[in-house]
Design a protein around this motif. Structure first.
Motif, PDB file in Angstrom:
ATOM      1  N   CYS A 263     -31.354  20.296   3.778  1.00  0.00           N
ATOM      2  CA  CYS A 263     -30.537  19.606   4.783  1.00  0.00           C
ATOM      3  C   CYS A 263     -29.058  19.656   4.400  1.00  0.00           C
ATOM      4  O   CYS A 263     -28.189  19.714   5.275  1.00  0.00           O
TER       5      CYS A 263
ATOM      6  N   ARG B   6     -28.504  22.129   7.231  1.00  0.00           N
ATOM      7  CA  ARG B   6     -28.615  21.204   8.365  1.00  0.00           C
ATOM      8  C   ARG B   6     -29.552  21.771   9.450  1.00  0.00           C
ATOM      9  O   ARG B   6     -29.194  21.888  10.622  1.00  0.00           O
TER      10      ARG B   6
ATOM     11  N   LYS C 189     -35.756  20.366  12.575  1.00  0.00           N
ATOM     12  CA  LYS C 189     -36.962  19.976  11.845  1.00  0.00           C
ATOM     13  C   LYS C 189     -37.958  21.131  11.723  1.00  0.00           C
ATOM     14  O   LYS C 189     -38.571  21.320  10.655  1.00  0.00           O
TER      15      LYS C 189
ATOM     16  N   PHE D  96     -40.751  12.146   7.488  1.00  0.00           N
ATOM     17  CA  PHE D  96     -39.364  12.142   7.959  1.00  0.00           C
ATOM     18  C   PHE D  96     -38.984  10.779   8.536  1.00  0.00           C
ATOM     19  O   PHE D  96     -37.867  10.295   8.334  1.00  0.00           O
ATOM     20  N   GLU D  97     -39.905  10.166   9.238  1.00  0.00           N
ATOM     21  CA  GLU D  97     -39.640   8.832   9.784  1.00  0.00           C
ATOM     22  C   GLU D  97     -39.416   7.831   8.649  1.00  0.00           C
ATOM     23  O   GLU D  97     -38.512   6.990   8.717  1.00  0.00           O
TER      24      GLU D  97
ATOM     25  N   THR E 228     -35.944   8.303   7.092  1.00  0.00           N
ATOM     26  CA  THR E 228     -34.848   7.767   7.896  1.00  0.00           C
ATOM     27  C   THR E 228     -34.815   6.245   7.835  1.00  0.00           C
ATOM     28  O   THR E 228     -33.740   5.637   7.795  1.00  0.00           O
TER      29      THR E 228
ATOM     30  N   LEU F 285     -32.289   9.865   4.902  1.00  0.00           N
ATOM     31  CA  LEU F 285     -31.893  10.879   5.866  1.00  0.00           C
ATOM     32  C   LEU F 285     -31.295  10.216   7.102  1.00  0.00           C
ATOM     33  O   LEU F 285     -31.651   9.086   7.452  1.00  0.00           O
ATOM     34  N   LYS F 286     -30.407  10.959   7.749  1.00  0.00           N
ATOM     35  CA  LYS F 286     -29.909  10.563   9.064  1.00  0.00           C
ATOM     36  C   LYS F 286     -30.440  11.564  10.080  1.00  0.00           C
ATOM     37  O   LYS F 286     -30.438  12.772   9.816  1.00  0.00           O
ATOM     38  N   VAL F 287     -30.895  11.083  11.207  1.00  0.00           N
ATOM     39  CA  VAL F 287     -31.490  11.969  12.198  1.00  0.00           C
ATOM     40  C   VAL F 287     -30.616  12.013  13.450  1.00  0.00           C
ATOM     41  O   VAL F 287     -30.069  10.996  13.883  1.00  0.00           O
TER      42      VAL F 287
ATOM     43  N   GLU G  74     -34.861  17.654  16.626  1.00  0.00           N
ATOM     44  CA  GLU G  74     -34.426  16.697  15.615  1.00  0.00           C
ATOM     45  C   GLU G  74     -33.770  17.440  14.460  1.00  0.00           C
ATOM     46  O   GLU G  74     -34.349  18.364  13.901  1.00  0.00           O
ATOM     47  N   ARG G  75     -32.565  17.024  14.128  1.00  0.00           N
ATOM     48  CA  ARG G  75     -31.835  17.609  13.002  1.00  0.00           C
ATOM     49  C   ARG G  75     -31.565  16.508  11.987  1.00  0.00           C
ATOM     50  O   ARG G  75     -31.117  15.416  12.350  1.00  0.00           O
ATOM     51  N   TYR G  76     -31.859  16.799  10.721  1.00  0.00           N
ATOM     52  CA  TYR G  76     -31.707  15.787   9.680  1.00  0.00           C
ATOM     53  C   TYR G  76     -30.532  16.130   8.775  1.00  0.00           C
ATOM     54  O   TYR G  76     -30.327  17.287   8.393  1.00  0.00           O
TER      55      TYR G  76
END
Length: 321
Positions: free
Chosen positions: A181, A185, A188, A231-232, A235, A240-242, A254-256
């Motif tokens: 990431c 970047r 998903k 991933f949830e 975040t 992570l920021k989604v 979805e990009r993390y």
């Protein structure tokens, strides 16, 4: 010289196992030989299968069990009733007997370890009190919700060919995610492919995975087990920021992005080199191109019709990309 690979039988403790045997072969003379790297790779394959068959712990696991109680190797040997140097030899790579393996695995449970301390009378004074405190602290930690969540999502799996004979390590898996990431970047779907290629490429070279993650074959290619939940969770815990994007066809991407810097201290140099090579190799590939590449892999093709069974890491030896 060229690399020759063929499936052969290798024997360990009077049992035979099939391995993808690697040698160098001379085109002119037909002579074959193993260099140090191939000898270790071939040996790792047979040892890993033996450990898998009998659920034998690995050296890093054996060492970590001792370290979490803050005991020396000789003290740990005494608690388990082994010879003075036995535990140290297991940490160095010697394969435990099946009986000793069961004792080591029981000691991993701090509640059972407390019983072992009482039964063995191997510790006394401050050493006994320190071991007790460490075991009780681990019991408290294991009862916390975070530990339960991680165990369910990742760490609760048995080490096997479906984990690449690697110990499922949530911390390493998270750092792999943060690494890609940070550098790419990716969306998903592409991120899942980068993780797959990193773990399977490392297995191809060293006979073990980096993270111990299981991967499954879905229509968009290989994905880590429980990837959506993982991933949830990351975040929600601010690792992570989604960012979501709605595409013209109605789909959502979805990009993390990482919420902190990559921690390279968890990895040895060979693993860092593989991560770098995968990043460089696929950096300019689109998500769709990554999907198409992953569909060329024998592991995905052979596993797609059985979505409930993880992809066997032995297919790593047949990677196309």
């Amino acid at each position: 010289m060229f690399v020759r690979k063929e499936w052969r039988d290798m024997t360990f403790r009077k049992e035979t196992f099939k391995v993808c045997f690697h040698t160098w072969k001379c085109e002119d003379t037909g002579e074959e030989f193993e260099d140090e790297h191939f000898a270790q790779l071939n040996y790792n394959q047979v040892i890993n299968q033996y450990r898998e068959k009998y659920n034998i712990p690995y050296p890093d696991e054996i060492k970590s069990i001792r370290e979490k109680y803050d005991l020396s190797a000789i003290k740990m040997s005494h608690v388990l009733g082994f010879g003075d140097n036995t535990y140290r030899q297991y940490e160095a790579g010697e394969v435990p007997t099946q009986a000793n393996a069961r004792l080591i695995q029981m000691a991993a449970d701090p509640r059972k370890f407390l019983d072992m301390i009482d039964l063995s009378h191997a510790l006394e004074g401050s050493a006994l009190e320190k071991a007790r405190r460490n075991a009780e602290r681990l019991i408290d930690k294991a009862d916390k919700e975070e530990a339960v969540v991680i165990s369910y999502l990742f760490d609760g799996k048995r080490r096997s060919r479906f984990t690449g004979f690697g110990k499922p390590n949530f911390e390493k898996f998270v750092e792999m995610i943060i690494y890609f990431c940070t550098n790419q970047r990716p969306w998903k779907t592409k991120l899942n492919k980068l993780l797959f290629y990193a773990d399977f490429t490392f297995f191809k070279e060293y006979g073990v995975s980096i993270s111990g993650s299981e991967y499954y074959a879905i229509d968009m290619g290989p994905v880590p087990d429980n990837f959506n939940s993982i991933f949830e969770h990351l975040t929600k815990t601010d690792l992570l920021k989604v960012y979501n994007k709605i595409f013209s066809d109605g789909g959502v991407g979805e990009r993390y992005l990482p919420a902190r810097e990559f921690n390279d201290k968890l990895f040895e140099e060979p693993a860092l080199k593989i991560l770098q090579s995968i990043n460089d190799k696929f950096k300019d590939f689109s998500t769709q191109e990554m999907i198409d590449l992953s569909h060329e892999e024998i592991g995905w093709q052979q596993s797609f019709d059985d979505s409930h069974r993880p992809i066997d890491y032995l297919y790593a030896f047949e990677l196309k990309n």
